[in-house]
Scaffold this motif. Structure first.
Motif, PDB file in Angstrom:
ATOM      1  N   SER A 100       0.827  -1.214   0.000  1.00 42.58           N
ATOM      2  CA  SER A 100       0.000   0.000   0.000  1.00 42.58           C
ATOM      3  C   SER A 100       0.858   1.259   0.000  1.00 42.58           C
ATOM      4  O   SER A 100       0.533   2.237  -0.688  1.00 42.58           O
ATOM      5  CB  SER A 100      -0.917   0.016   1.230  1.00 42.58           C
ATOM      6  N   VAL A 101       1.952   1.240   0.739  1.00 45.49           N
ATOM      7  CA  VAL A 101       2.872   2.380   0.762  1.00 45.49           C
ATOM      8  C   VAL A 101       3.491   2.572  -0.624  1.00 45.49           C
ATOM      9  O   VAL A 101       3.613   3.704  -1.108  1.00 45.49           O
ATOM     10  CB  VAL A 101       3.962   2.194   1.843  1.00 45.49           C
ATOM     11  N   ILE A 102       3.839   1.482  -1.282  1.00 47.85           N
ATOM     12  CA  ILE A 102       4.431   1.572  -2.625  1.00 47.85           C
ATOM     13  C   ILE A 102       3.417   2.145  -3.621  1.00 47.85           C
ATOM     14  O   ILE A 102       3.751   3.013  -4.434  1.00 47.85           O
ATOM     15  CB  ILE A 102       4.971   0.203  -3.076  1.00 47.85           C
ATOM     16  N   VAL A 103       2.174   1.696  -3.550  1.00 46.67           N
ATOM     17  CA  VAL A 103       1.150   2.224  -4.455  1.00 46.67           C
ATOM     18  C   VAL A 103       0.896   3.708  -4.168  1.00 46.67           C
ATOM     19  O   VAL A 103       0.755   4.509  -5.094  1.00 46.67           O
ATOM     20  CB  VAL A 103      -0.158   1.403  -4.373  1.00 46.67           C
ATOM     21  N   THR A 104       0.883   4.081  -2.909  1.00 46.78           N
ATOM     22  CA  THR A 104       0.717   5.501  -2.554  1.00 46.78           C
ATOM     23  C   THR A 104       1.870   6.326  -3.115  1.00 46.78           C
ATOM     24  O   THR A 104       1.654   7.395  -3.700  1.00 46.78           O
ATOM     25  CB  THR A 104       0.623   5.667  -1.027  1.00 46.78           C
ATOM     26  N   ALA A 105       3.092   5.836  -2.947  1.00 42.61           N
ATOM     27  CA  ALA A 105       4.264   6.543  -3.492  1.00 42.61           C
ATOM     28  C   ALA A 105       4.160   6.626  -5.009  1.00 42.61           C
ATOM     29  O   ALA A 105       4.477   7.657  -5.610  1.00 42.61           O
ATOM     30  CB  ALA A 105       5.549   5.843  -3.073  1.00 42.61           C
ATOM     31  N   MET A 106       3.681   5.558  -5.643  1.00 36.58           N
ATOM     32  CA  MET A 106       3.508   5.554  -7.090  1.00 36.58           C
ATOM     33  C   MET A 106       2.558   6.666  -7.516  1.00 36.58           C
ATOM     34  O   MET A 106       2.832   7.402  -8.467  1.00 36.58           O
ATOM     35  CB  MET A 106       2.970   4.201  -7.553  1.00 36.58           C
TER      36      MET A 106
END
Length: 168
Positions: free
Chosen positions: A51-57
């Motif tokens: 979820s953190v990676i998708v948010t950063a994306m």
């Protein structure tokens, strides 16, 4: 020799831009939709990390929109649209690697795929003078709808083949 009116030429150019935007939306929406599954199942990441990676994306995508819009004002819409799409392609391929290279690919893809988003809206509005609402609806609404349908097709292919990465 038949003459093509400027409006007809602009309309056909607008159709081309909308088509390119729809194809971009399929890739971008597909990645946003299935990236958490890829990261948790293939990479063994937790739901929180994915979820953190998708948010950063998504944040990198916003940065790409800001940069693309600013640079298209300075260097031209067509040039920046092509540049963003051309640079997004190798970044997309990096998503299917592992580790830091994959994370770099995710963020770079989001940046460059989004880089041409604002540019394409403005370009279509300029190609269809006096039809700002139609141009905005096509590039914002219609193409994102196509992206959602494309993501569903990716899901069907992934279910049928058992290969999410291959379907993407």
């Amino acid at each position: 020799k038949a003459r093509i009116s400027p409006i007809a030429g602009s309309a056909s150019a607008a159709v081309l831009v909308v088509t390119v935007c729809a194809l971009r939306a399929i890739g971008y929406t597909g990645i946003i939709t299935y990236l958490p599954t890829m990261l948790t199942e293939s990479e063994g990441m937790t739901t929180l990390i994915s979820s953190v990676i998708v948010t950063a994306m998504l944040l990198f995508g916003v940065a790409g929109q800001l940069a693309g819009g600013r640079l298209s004002d300075k260097y031209g819409r067509k040039r920046m649209l092509v540049l963003g799409l051309v640079l997004a392609i190798p970044c997309f391929m990096l998503i299917f690697t592992n580790g830091a290279v994959m994370i770099f690919g995710i963020m770079s893809y989001a940046f460059f795929a989004s880089f041409c988003y604002v540019t394409s809206v403005t370009m279509t509005q300029e190609l269809l003078p006096g039809k700002t609402g139609l141009a905005s609806g096509l590039t914002l609404g219609f193409t994102m709808g196509i992206g959602g349908l494309g993501a569903a097709v990716v899901g069907l292919v992934a279910d049928a083949t058992g290969n999410l990465s291959g379907a993407l």
